[in-house]
Write a protein that holds these residues in place. Structure first.
Motif, PDB file in Angstrom:
ATOM      1  N   TYR A  15     109.846 -15.850  31.651  1.00 57.59           N
ATOM      2  CA  TYR A  15     110.760 -15.979  30.516  1.00 57.59           C
ATOM      3  C   TYR A  15     111.039 -14.628  29.868  1.00 57.59           C
ATOM      4  N   GLU A  16     110.045 -13.764  29.799  1.00 63.57           N
ATOM      5  CA  GLU A  16     110.273 -12.421  29.246  1.00 63.57           C
ATOM      6  C   GLU A  16     111.271 -11.650  30.111  1.00 63.57           C
ATOM      7  N   ARG A  17     111.180 -11.770  31.422  1.00 64.31           N
ATOM      8  CA  ARG A  17     112.131 -11.087  32.308  1.00 64.31           C
ATOM      9  C   ARG A  17     113.556 -11.593  32.104  1.00 64.31           C
ATOM     10  N   LEU A  18     113.687 -12.838  31.651  1.00 61.71           N
ATOM     11  CA  LEU A  18     115.011 -13.398  31.389  1.00 61.71           C
ATOM     12  C   LEU A  18     115.533 -13.025  30.003  1.00 61.71           C
ATOM     13  N   GLY A  19     114.721 -12.315  29.236  1.00 64.44           N
ATOM     14  CA  GLY A  19     115.162 -11.873  27.913  1.00 64.44           C
ATOM     15  C   GLY A  19     114.595 -12.653  26.748  1.00 64.44           C
ATOM     16  N   PHE A  20     113.751 -13.641  27.005  1.00 63.03           N
ATOM     17  CA  PHE A  20     113.118 -14.384  25.914  1.00 63.03           C
ATOM     18  C   PHE A  20     112.136 -13.465  25.196  1.00 63.03           C
ATOM     19  N   GLU A  21     112.064 -13.617  23.897  1.00 61.33           N
ATOM     20  CA  GLU A  21     111.125 -12.850  23.080  1.00 61.33           C
ATOM     21  C   GLU A  21     110.127 -13.799  22.438  1.00 61.33           C
ATOM     22  N   ARG A  22     108.920 -13.309  22.262  1.00 59.49           N
ATOM     23  CA  ARG A  22     107.885 -14.097  21.590  1.00 59.49           C
ATOM     24  C   ARG A  22     108.217 -14.192  20.103  1.00 59.49           C
ATOM     25  N   THR A  23     108.160 -15.420  19.595  1.00 56.63           N
ATOM     26  CA  THR A  23     108.468 -15.635  18.178  1.00 56.63           C
ATOM     27  C   THR A  23     107.279 -16.195  17.413  1.00 56.63           C
ATOM     28  N   GLY A  24     106.230 -16.555  18.112  1.00 56.55           N
ATOM     29  CA  GLY A  24     105.052 -17.098  17.453  1.00 56.55           C
ATOM     30  C   GLY A  24     104.077 -17.645  18.464  1.00 56.55           C
ATOM     31  N   ARG A  25     103.016 -18.229  17.928  1.00 49.37           N
ATOM     32  CA  ARG A  25     101.941 -18.752  18.780  1.00 49.37           C
ATOM     33  C   ARG A  25     101.278 -19.908  18.061  1.00 49.37           C
ATOM     34  N   SER A  26     100.889 -20.911  18.814  1.00 50.95           N
ATOM     35  CA  SER A  26     100.087 -22.026  18.300  1.00 50.95           C
ATOM     36  C   SER A  26      98.771 -22.036  19.066  1.00 50.95           C
ATOM     37  N   PRO A  27      97.639 -22.255  18.393  1.00 45.60           N
ATOM     38  CA  PRO A  27      96.349 -22.233  19.081  1.00 45.60           C
ATOM     39  C   PRO A  27      96.085 -23.472  19.934  1.00 45.60           C
ATOM     40  N   ILE A  28      96.897 -24.506  19.752  1.00 49.87           N
ATOM     41  CA  ILE A  28      96.748 -25.755  20.508  1.00 49.87           C
ATOM     42  C   ILE A  28      98.119 -26.196  21.016  1.00 49.87           C
ATOM     43  N   ASP A  29      98.131 -27.101  22.001  1.00 52.83           N
ATOM     44  CA  ASP A  29      99.403 -27.617  22.485  1.00 52.83           C
ATOM     45  C   ASP A  29      99.900 -28.738  21.574  1.00 52.83           C
ATOM     46  N   ASP A  30     101.025 -29.328  21.923  1.00 49.81           N
ATOM     47  CA  ASP A  30     101.642 -30.352  21.077  1.00 49.81           C
ATOM     48  C   ASP A  30     100.813 -31.622  20.937  1.00 49.81           C
ATOM     49  N   GLN A  31      99.873 -31.839  21.842  1.00 47.62           N
ATOM     50  CA  GLN A  31      99.004 -33.012  21.783  1.00 47.62           C
ATOM     51  C   GLN A  31      97.643 -32.674  21.179  1.00 47.62           C
ATOM     52  N   GLY A  32      97.480 -31.460  20.661  1.00 50.58           N
ATOM     53  CA  GLY A  32      96.233 -31.067  20.027  1.00 50.58           C
ATOM     54  C   GLY A  32      95.157 -30.608  20.993  1.00 50.58           C
ATOM     55  N   ARG A  33      95.539 -30.365  22.235  1.00 55.34           N
ATOM     56  CA  ARG A  33      94.569 -29.897  23.229  1.00 55.34           C
ATOM     57  C   ARG A  33      94.395 -28.378  23.110  1.00 55.34           C
ATOM     58  N   PRO A  34      93.275 -27.846  23.591  1.00 57.72           N
ATOM     59  CA  PRO A  34      92.977 -26.420  23.402  1.00 57.72           C
ATOM     60  C   PRO A  34      93.706 -25.494  24.380  1.00 57.72           C
ATOM     61  N   TYR A  35      95.014 -25.641  24.435  1.00 57.50           N
ATOM     62  CA  TYR A  35      95.829 -24.810  25.309  1.00 57.50           C
ATOM     63  C   TYR A  35      96.899 -24.137  24.455  1.00 57.50           C
ATOM     64  N   PRO A  36      96.667 -22.875  24.074  1.00 59.34           N
ATOM     65  CA  PRO A  36      97.605 -22.179  23.185  1.00 59.34           C
ATOM     66  C   PRO A  36      99.017 -22.112  23.770  1.00 59.34           C
ATOM     67  N   LEU A  37      99.976 -22.178  22.869  1.00 58.33           N
ATOM     68  CA  LEU A  37     101.382 -22.074  23.240  1.00 58.33           C
ATOM     69  C   LEU A  37     101.976 -20.792  22.685  1.00 58.33           C
ATOM     70  N   VAL A  38     102.809 -20.161  23.479  1.00 51.28           N
ATOM     71  CA  VAL A  38     103.619 -19.036  23.025  1.00 51.28           C
ATOM     72  C   VAL A  38     105.017 -19.604  22.750  1.00 51.28           C
ATOM     73  N   HIS A  39     105.516 -19.389  21.543  1.00 52.29           N
ATOM     74  CA  HIS A  39     106.867 -19.808  21.180  1.00 52.29           C
ATOM     75  C   HIS A  39     107.805 -18.637  21.519  1.00 52.29           C
ATOM     76  N   MET A  40     108.909 -18.968  22.171  1.00 52.87           N
ATOM     77  CA  MET A  40     109.819 -17.922  22.634  1.00 52.87           C
ATOM     78  C   MET A  40     111.261 -18.314  22.321  1.00 52.87           C
ATOM     79  N   ALA A  41     112.110 -17.308  22.203  1.00 48.79           N
ATOM     80  CA  ALA A  41     113.524 -17.549  21.950  1.00 48.79           C
ATOM     81  C   ALA A  41     114.372 -16.541  22.716  1.00 48.79           C
TER      82      ALA A  41
END
Length: 143
Positions: free
Chosen positions: A114-140
């Motif tokens: 996604y970075e190669r396509l031009g997406f930039e990091r806009t934030g981070r969550s320490p858990i996924d959408d279901q509350g599991r311990p898999y951090p998410l990188v938010h990109m735009a």
């Protein structure tokens, strides 16, 4: 060609999802992998997807969009690195001036894609959408 999903695509799309996850999500615990599989198996048949197909109309990859947010993008792992994901993102970009998405931080190949396509990091969550311990990188990807 990219077209809307059809009911007959469900089994192949699930096969694509499973193969892609097995190839890129080795960080998932077996229990979480099983739970997520059950959720996706129930969701895919009714999801509105954009499906990239070959000349015989066989799905090779798919993308789910909620407005300008890419909810999911998966490509048959045998075809990774051949531009199919890029084609799906270009299609989404043809529909929306900007795009956003969330990607597992523990999947550096996807983050880099996604970075190669031009997406930039806009934030981070320490858990996924279901509350599991898999951090998410938010990109735009902005115009």
């Amino acid at each position: 060609m990219i077209r809307p999903s059809r009911p007959g695509d469900a089994a192949r799309n699930l096969e694509i999802w499973r193969g892609a996850v097995d190839a890129t999500h080795d960080f998932l615990s077996p229990q979480h992998r099983s739970e997520i599989d059950a959720t996706v198996a129930g969701w895919l048949p009714t999801a509105e997807l954009q499906v990239l197909v070959d000349g015989a109309d066989r799905p090779l990859g798919f993308m789910a969009l909620s407005g300008d947010h890419v909810d999911a993008l998966f490509v048959d792992p045998a075809l990774h690195g051949r531009g199919l994901g890029r084609t799906l993102i270009a299609h989404a970009r043809s529909l929306h001036d900007s795009l956003s998405l969330d990607v597992n931080e523990q999947n550096p190949r996807a983050v880099g894609f996604y970075e190669r396509l031009g997406f930039e990091r806009t934030g981070r969550s320490p858990i996924d959408d279901q509350g599991r311990p898999y951090p998410l990188v938010h990109m735009a990807l902005r115009p």
